[in-house]
Write an enzyme that holds these catalytic residues in place. Sequence first.
Site, PDB file in Angstrom:
ATOM      1  N   LEU A  65      55.243  37.784  32.574  1.00  0.00           N
ATOM      2  CA  LEU A  65      55.638  36.567  32.343  1.00  0.00           C
ATOM      3  C   LEU A  65      54.620  35.644  33.415  1.00  0.00           C
ATOM      4  O   LEU A  65      54.205  36.147  34.267  1.00  0.00           O
ATOM      5  CB  LEU A  65      56.887  36.109  32.769  1.00  0.00           C
ATOM      6  CG  LEU A  65      57.818  36.700  31.691  1.00  0.00           C
ATOM      7  CD1 LEU A  65      59.218  37.094  32.352  1.00  0.00           C
ATOM      8  CD2 LEU A  65      57.803  35.963  30.511  1.00  0.00           C
ATOM      9  N   LYS A 168      48.883  42.808  45.315  1.00  0.00           N
ATOM     10  CA  LYS A 168      48.419  42.058  44.346  1.00  0.00           C
ATOM     11  C   LYS A 168      47.594  40.659  44.793  1.00  0.00           C
ATOM     12  O   LYS A 168      46.410  40.245  44.428  1.00  0.00           O
ATOM     13  CB  LYS A 168      49.227  41.497  43.156  1.00  0.00           C
ATOM     14  CG  LYS A 168      48.832  40.591  42.177  1.00  0.00           C
ATOM     15  CD  LYS A 168      47.614  41.309  41.230  1.00  0.00           C
ATOM     16  CE  LYS A 168      47.092  40.328  40.184  1.00  0.00           C
ATOM     17  NZ  LYS A 168      46.028  40.641  39.558  1.00  0.00           N
TER      18      LYS A 168
HETATM   19  P1  NAD Z   1      50.111  34.158  29.335  1.00  0.00           P
HETATM   20  O1  NAD Z   1      50.590  32.952  29.670  1.00  0.00           O
HETATM   21  O2  NAD Z   1      49.081  34.251  28.651  1.00  0.00           O
HETATM   22  O3  NAD Z   1      51.370  34.905  28.736  1.00  0.00           O
HETATM   23  C1  NAD Z   1      52.752  34.671  29.347  1.00  0.00           C
HETATM   24  C2  NAD Z   1      53.581  35.000  27.917  1.00  0.00           C
HETATM   25  O4  NAD Z   1      54.722  34.577  28.478  1.00  0.00           O
HETATM   26  C3  NAD Z   1      53.377  33.737  27.061  1.00  0.00           C
HETATM   27  O5  NAD Z   1      53.285  34.374  25.707  1.00  0.00           O
HETATM   28  C4  NAD Z   1      54.577  32.928  27.151  1.00  0.00           C
HETATM   29  O6  NAD Z   1      55.124  32.293  25.884  1.00  0.00           O
HETATM   30  C5  NAD Z   1      55.657  33.923  27.756  1.00  0.00           C
HETATM   31  N1  NAD Z   1      56.853  33.196  28.298  1.00  0.00           N
HETATM   32  C6  NAD Z   1      56.819  32.336  28.886  1.00  0.00           C
HETATM   33  N2  NAD Z   1      58.049  31.967  29.186  1.00  0.00           N
HETATM   34  C7  NAD Z   1      58.964  32.914  28.336  1.00  0.00           C
HETATM   35  C8  NAD Z   1      60.176  33.209  28.576  1.00  0.00           C
HETATM   36  N3  NAD Z   1      61.219  32.311  29.099  1.00  0.00           N
HETATM   37  N4  NAD Z   1      60.712  34.060  27.995  1.00  0.00           N
HETATM   38  C9  NAD Z   1      59.797  34.872  27.320  1.00  0.00           C
HETATM   39  N5  NAD Z   1      58.563  34.880  27.210  1.00  0.00           N
HETATM   40  C10 NAD Z   1      58.097  33.889  27.976  1.00  0.00           C
HETATM   41  O7  NAD Z   1      49.845  34.919  30.785  1.00  0.00           O
HETATM   42  P2  NAD Z   1      48.818  36.032  31.076  1.00  0.00           P
HETATM   43  O8  NAD Z   1      47.466  35.811  31.099  1.00  0.00           O
HETATM   44  O9  NAD Z   1      49.378  37.114  29.928  1.00  0.00           O
HETATM   45  O10 NAD Z   1      49.595  36.580  32.224  1.00  0.00           O
HETATM   46  C11 NAD Z   1      50.841  37.042  32.522  1.00  0.00           C
HETATM   47  C12 NAD Z   1      50.790  37.541  33.865  1.00  0.00           C
HETATM   48  O11 NAD Z   1      49.841  38.500  34.334  1.00  0.00           O
HETATM   49  C13 NAD Z   1      50.881  36.364  34.989  1.00  0.00           C
HETATM   50  O12 NAD Z   1      51.867  36.418  36.020  1.00  0.00           O
HETATM   51  C14 NAD Z   1      49.392  36.450  35.341  1.00  0.00           C
HETATM   52  O13 NAD Z   1      49.435  35.961  36.721  1.00  0.00           O
HETATM   53  C15 NAD Z   1      49.263  37.958  35.353  1.00  0.00           C
HETATM   54  N6  NAD Z   1      47.939  38.499  35.415  1.00  0.00           N
HETATM   55  C16 NAD Z   1      47.158  37.807  34.623  1.00  0.00           C
HETATM   56  C17 NAD Z   1      45.729  38.569  34.040  1.00  0.00           C
HETATM   57  C18 NAD Z   1      44.837  37.889  33.107  1.00  0.00           C
HETATM   58  O14 NAD Z   1      43.656  38.192  33.211  1.00  0.00           O
HETATM   59  N7  NAD Z   1      45.160  36.863  32.235  1.00  0.00           N
HETATM   60  C19 NAD Z   1      45.456  39.399  35.030  1.00  0.00           C
HETATM   61  C20 NAD Z   1      46.309  40.068  35.974  1.00  0.00           C
HETATM   62  C21 NAD Z   1      47.485  39.452  36.144  1.00  0.00           C
END
Ligand code: NAD
Length: 289
Positions: A65, A168
């Site tokens: 999330l 992290k």
């Molecule tokens: P994102 O915003 O693309 O995905 C998050 C998902 O969570 C979305 O699909 C959203 O609709 C869903 N969501 C939000 N609230 C919700 C709820 N209450 N119930 C169910 N689903 C819900 O973000 P991301 O890029 O996939 O990143 C996710 C996590 O991973 C973050 O914490 C980020 O810091 C971490 N992260 C991201 C990356 C990257 O390259 N994108 C790399 C490492 C870590």
Amino acid sequence: MHNVGFIGLGNMGKGMARNLSKNNIHVMGFDVDNSVFDQLKDSNIKHEKNLELLVNSNEVIITMLPDGPIVKKVWGKLVALSEQHHTLIDCSTIDVDTSLEVQNLAKTKGIQTLDAPVSGGVMGADSGTLTFMVGGNFETYENYKYLFDIMGKKSILCGEIGAGQSAKICNNMLLASTMIAVGESFDLAKNLGLNLEKLYEVLSTSSGSCWAINNYCPYKGIGPKSPADKNFEGGFSAALMSKDLSLAIAAAKASGTKINYGLQSQKQFEKLVNEGLGNFDFSKIVSKT
Ligand code: NAD
């Protein structure tokens, strides 16, 4: 066949869940944004709209999330619905305090937990080559290591609960600074009239090499495919990087750690977000510094 409930199928969660599903794991997915399932139609991931059903059907539930407040809200519901035989694994990047709070709440019901944030970006999530930084007890880690082995190339048990999140934010603070430094190096090279392909060839094999150059080179057409080749769309958003830097700065303050580059990087990412560019990949910072 093992069952996994997966909550949050955004940029990262989509690839992670897809890899589990491809490896003989029955995945049930839940996301507040139903449109994420449009891109998963070709997979065996089951779209579950009812959280209670998801919890009842899966002993292990992974969350991926955006931030701490959302994890707190979702884990509050998951803990209420879960029982002792459940294990909750949070792969999101969030602040250590919230991670400890939700995991300690789960412990009051005898639920096993891990914090397991990842590194490797969307490409790593899609290709199953993430690195997992795990906090929790050894037995729980050993029980679920097979899931990390499917979704990633490496998992490291860093210590007790919260240790994964600590590792992290240290990693991402360093990444933010190295990406900005890569931008400065390329700017200097441009002004010196250097061929940027040649610069990439040198930097990626010399003492200046780093992940930001070798795997994520922020210049179109240079190095392996990266968000720069897609006009900085997708990837790891600048807004999320700004969030991670805020977490690192708060942790530095709380622990009395003197930091400099982390603070400077945060100012630049905050500016990018304030200019309305927070949805672009964080490597866009190179064109804005
Ligand atoms: P994102 O915003 O693309 O995905 C998050 C998902 O969570 C979305 O699909 C959203 O609709 C869903 N969501 C939000 N609230 C919700 C709820 N209450 N119930 C169910 N689903 C819900 O973000 P991301 O890029 O996939 O990143 C996710 C996590 O991973 C973050 O914490 C980020 O810091 C971490 N992260 C991201 C990356 C990257 O390259 N994108 C790399 C490492 C870590």
